[in-house]
Motif scaffolding. Structure first.
Motif, mmCIF file in Angstrom:
data_model
loop_
_atom_site.group_PDB
_atom_site.id
_atom_site.type_symbol
_atom_site.label_atom_id
_atom_site.label_comp_id
_atom_site.label_asym_id
_atom_site.label_seq_id
_atom_site.Cartn_x
_atom_site.Cartn_y
_atom_site.Cartn_z
ATOM 1 N N THR A 11 -28.291 -32.394 -19.613
ATOM 2 C CA THR A 11 -27.814 -31.156 -20.217
ATOM 3 C C THR A 11 -26.602 -31.435 -21.100
ATOM 4 N N PRO A 12 -26.301 -30.547 -22.059
ATOM 5 C CA PRO A 12 -25.152 -30.772 -22.933
ATOM 6 C C PRO A 12 -23.846 -30.648 -22.169
ATOM 7 N N GLY A 13 -22.877 -31.508 -22.519
ATOM 8 C CA GLY A 13 -21.576 -31.486 -21.855
ATOM 9 C C GLY A 13 -20.511 -32.133 -22.713
ATOM 10 N N GLY A 14 -19.502 -32.682 -22.061
ATOM 11 C CA GLY A 14 -18.307 -33.190 -22.735
ATOM 12 C C GLY A 14 -17.234 -32.128 -22.714
ATOM 13 N N LYS A 15 -16.006 -32.501 -22.382
ATOM 14 C CA LYS A 15 -14.942 -31.502 -22.245
ATOM 15 C C LYS A 15 -14.737 -30.713 -23.529
ATOM 16 N N GLY A 16 -14.773 -31.401 -24.661
ATOM 17 C CA GLY A 16 -14.576 -30.694 -25.926
ATOM 18 C C GLY A 16 -15.691 -29.704 -26.189
ATOM 19 N N ALA A 17 -16.938 -30.173 -26.094
ATOM 20 C CA ALA A 17 -18.074 -29.285 -26.345
ATOM 21 C C ALA A 17 -18.114 -28.146 -25.341
ATOM 22 N N ASN A 18 -17.828 -28.439 -24.068
ATOM 23 C CA ASN A 18 -17.810 -27.375 -23.061
ATOM 24 C C ASN A 18 -16.822 -26.277 -23.426
ATOM 25 N N GLN A 19 -15.624 -26.672 -23.801
ATOM 26 C CA GLN A 19 -14.597 -25.688 -24.130
ATOM 27 C C GLN A 19 -14.981 -24.885 -25.370
ATOM 28 N N ALA A 20 -15.591 -25.559 -26.355
ATOM 29 C CA ALA A 20 -16.032 -24.869 -27.564
ATOM 30 C C ALA A 20 -17.131 -23.865 -27.253
ATOM 31 N N VAL A 21 -18.113 -24.263 -26.440
ATOM 32 C CA VAL A 21 -19.208 -23.366 -26.089
ATOM 33 C C VAL A 21 -18.692 -22.183 -25.283
ATOM 34 N N ALA A 22 -17.815 -22.443 -24.312
ATOM 35 C CA ALA A 22 -17.274 -21.338 -23.507
ATOM 36 C C ALA A 22 -16.574 -20.315 -24.395
ATOM 37 N N ALA A 23 -15.764 -20.796 -25.340
ATOM 38 C CA ALA A 23 -15.043 -19.887 -26.237
ATOM 39 C C ALA A 23 -16.006 -19.114 -27.130
ATOM 40 N N ALA A 24 -17.011 -19.805 -27.686
ATOM 41 C CA ALA A 24 -17.938 -19.149 -28.604
ATOM 42 C C ALA A 24 -18.800 -18.111 -27.893
ATOM 43 N N SER A 61 -27.090 -29.308 -28.496
ATOM 44 C CA SER A 61 -27.918 -28.118 -28.307
ATOM 45 C C SER A 61 -27.127 -26.893 -27.874
ATOM 46 N N GLY A 62 -26.188 -27.073 -26.953
ATOM 47 C CA GLY A 62 -25.388 -25.936 -26.496
ATOM 48 C C GLY A 62 -24.467 -25.409 -27.585
ATOM 49 N N LEU A 63 -23.911 -26.311 -28.390
ATOM 50 C CA LEU A 63 -23.053 -25.909 -29.500
ATOM 51 C C LEU A 63 -23.844 -25.105 -30.526
ATOM 52 N N ARG A 64 -25.041 -25.587 -30.837
ATOM 53 C CA ARG A 64 -25.882 -24.864 -31.796
ATOM 54 C C ARG A 64 -26.240 -23.479 -31.257
ATOM 55 N N ALA A 65 -26.639 -23.416 -29.984
ATOM 56 C CA ALA A 65 -27.062 -22.140 -29.399
ATOM 57 C C ALA A 65 -25.925 -21.127 -29.379
ATOM 58 N N ALA A 66 -24.688 -21.618 -29.239
ATOM 59 C CA ALA A 66 -23.523 -20.727 -29.198
ATOM 60 C C ALA A 66 -22.959 -20.441 -30.586
ATOM 61 N N ASP A 67 -23.594 -20.998 -31.620
ATOM 62 C CA ASP A 67 -23.186 -20.775 -33.011
ATOM 63 C C ASP A 67 -21.793 -21.337 -33.299
ATOM 64 N N VAL A 68 -21.506 -22.513 -32.719
ATOM 65 C CA VAL A 68 -20.263 -23.214 -33.019
ATOM 66 C C VAL A 68 -20.426 -23.957 -34.346
ATOM 67 N N GLY A 69 -19.417 -23.910 -35.218
ATOM 68 C CA GLY A 69 -19.460 -24.634 -36.475
ATOM 69 C C GLY A 69 -19.427 -26.133 -36.247
ATOM 70 N N LEU A 70 -20.333 -26.867 -36.908
ATOM 71 C CA LEU A 70 -20.487 -28.300 -36.652
ATOM 72 C C LEU A 70 -20.158 -29.160 -37.879
#
Length: 309
Positions: free
Chosen positions: A39-52, A75-84
């Motif tokens: 599953t998608p993870g990483g502290k940075g990505a997690n925090q970005a997804v949670a915020a988005a 995948s989680g960043l894309r689903a949460a519409d985080v800018g990449l």
């Protein structure tokens, strides 16, 4: 949120390989487990997804590899519409975290940096425009030291710094944190860098006070089931933990930080933002995994009692 309320997250993007066990193994011991999901993870990505997922306008600055796992990590960043736009592709593997969760909800994690090692000063500086325009810049300790140390010169909003894991940093970078978000173990390591002559205090209020006395404008000290403690120019505030039954604490701290960034971007005071973050972090602990357990609406969140700020 308007563009002026943008949250920029500088940090790691990983794939989490998860296993569930009855208890954590002893050294040299083999146990049967369940799971094996990626599953998608990483502290940075997690925090970005949670915020988005909570409505934040979020830009991610990080790196993935050229392997098949890169799409899982994104995948989680894309689903949460985080800018990449600030995410680079680096030859080699995407970061990997091997997560083992026991029946009591406690976890152990082994992190392999992979492409995250490329998030250096050059990449951070290449995102100058995003960083200078962000209301909140969030960073953790899963990227190289020089990438973290390049940030304070570029941050014009607030620098929400979560030095986890803790590494040796220029003391000026630690003092630029506003807030510094740490648990008690991390706080002791940061204090050892800022005031090596001091024996670290044991009580949370004294720990937070010592960090502020060492030059840090505001501190959020996370205390697990005891909630958190906020110290800033307005005083010290105890924030309770929301009463939930933890299933898996993986990523709950990152959910707390993503929510804290959202609250601050909405111009909430630090204690008010921390109360919101406490509810979000508690909710995340009631589901399995990191990003899949994050709330998509504030209506899902448990309530706090009237104690604290």
């Amino acid at each position: 949120m308007s563009p002026a309320d943008t949250i920029a997250v500088v940090g790691s993007i990983n794939v989490d390989l998860s296993a569930q066990v009855a208890r954590h193994p002893q050294p040299g011991e083999t146990l049967h487990g369940r799971g094996g999901q990626m599953t998608p993870g990483g502290k940075g990505a997690n925090q970005a997804v949670a915020a988005a997922k909570l409505g934040g306008s979020v830009q991610m600055i990080g790196a993935v590899g050229t392997d098949a796992q890169a799409e899982v990590g994104l995948s989680g960043l894309r689903a949460a519409d985080v800018g990449l736009d600030g995410v680079r592709e680096i030859e080699g593997p995407t970061g990997l975290a091997i997560v083992t969760v026991a029946e009591d909800g406690e976890n152990t994690i082994v992190v392999i940096a992979g492409a995250n090692d490329a998030v250096d000063a050059a990449q951070v500086t290449a995102s100058r425009e995003v960083l200078e325009g962000a209301a909140i810049v969030v960073c953790q300790g899963e990227i190289p030291r020089d990438g973290i140390e390049a940030l304070p010169a570029l941050v014009q909003g607030r620098f929400l710094h979560n030095p986890a894991p803790v590494m040796e940093l220029d003391p000026a970078v630690l003092r630029a944190s506003d807030p510094l978000v740490v648990n008690e173990h991390e706080a002791a390591l940061v204090l050892a860098q800022l005031t090596p002559e001091m024996d670290p205090p044991q009580q949370p209020e004294l720990i937070a006070g010592a960090l502020r006395a060492a030059g840090i404008a505001s501190v959020v000290l996370t205390l697990g089931a005891q909630g958190s403690l906020v110290a800033d120019s307005d005083g010290t505030h105890r924030i309770p933990a929301a009463p939930v039954t933890a299933v898996d604490t993986t990523g709950a701290g990152d959910a707390f930080i993503g929510a804290l960034a959202v609250g601050l971007a909405r111009s909430e005071s630090l204690p008010v933002a921390a109360r919101f973050a406490s509810r979000v972090g508690a909710f995340a602990a009631t589901g399995h995994g990191a990003q899949p357990s994050y709330p998509g609406s504030e209506d899902q969140l448990p309530q706090l009692d009237g104690a604290g700020a």
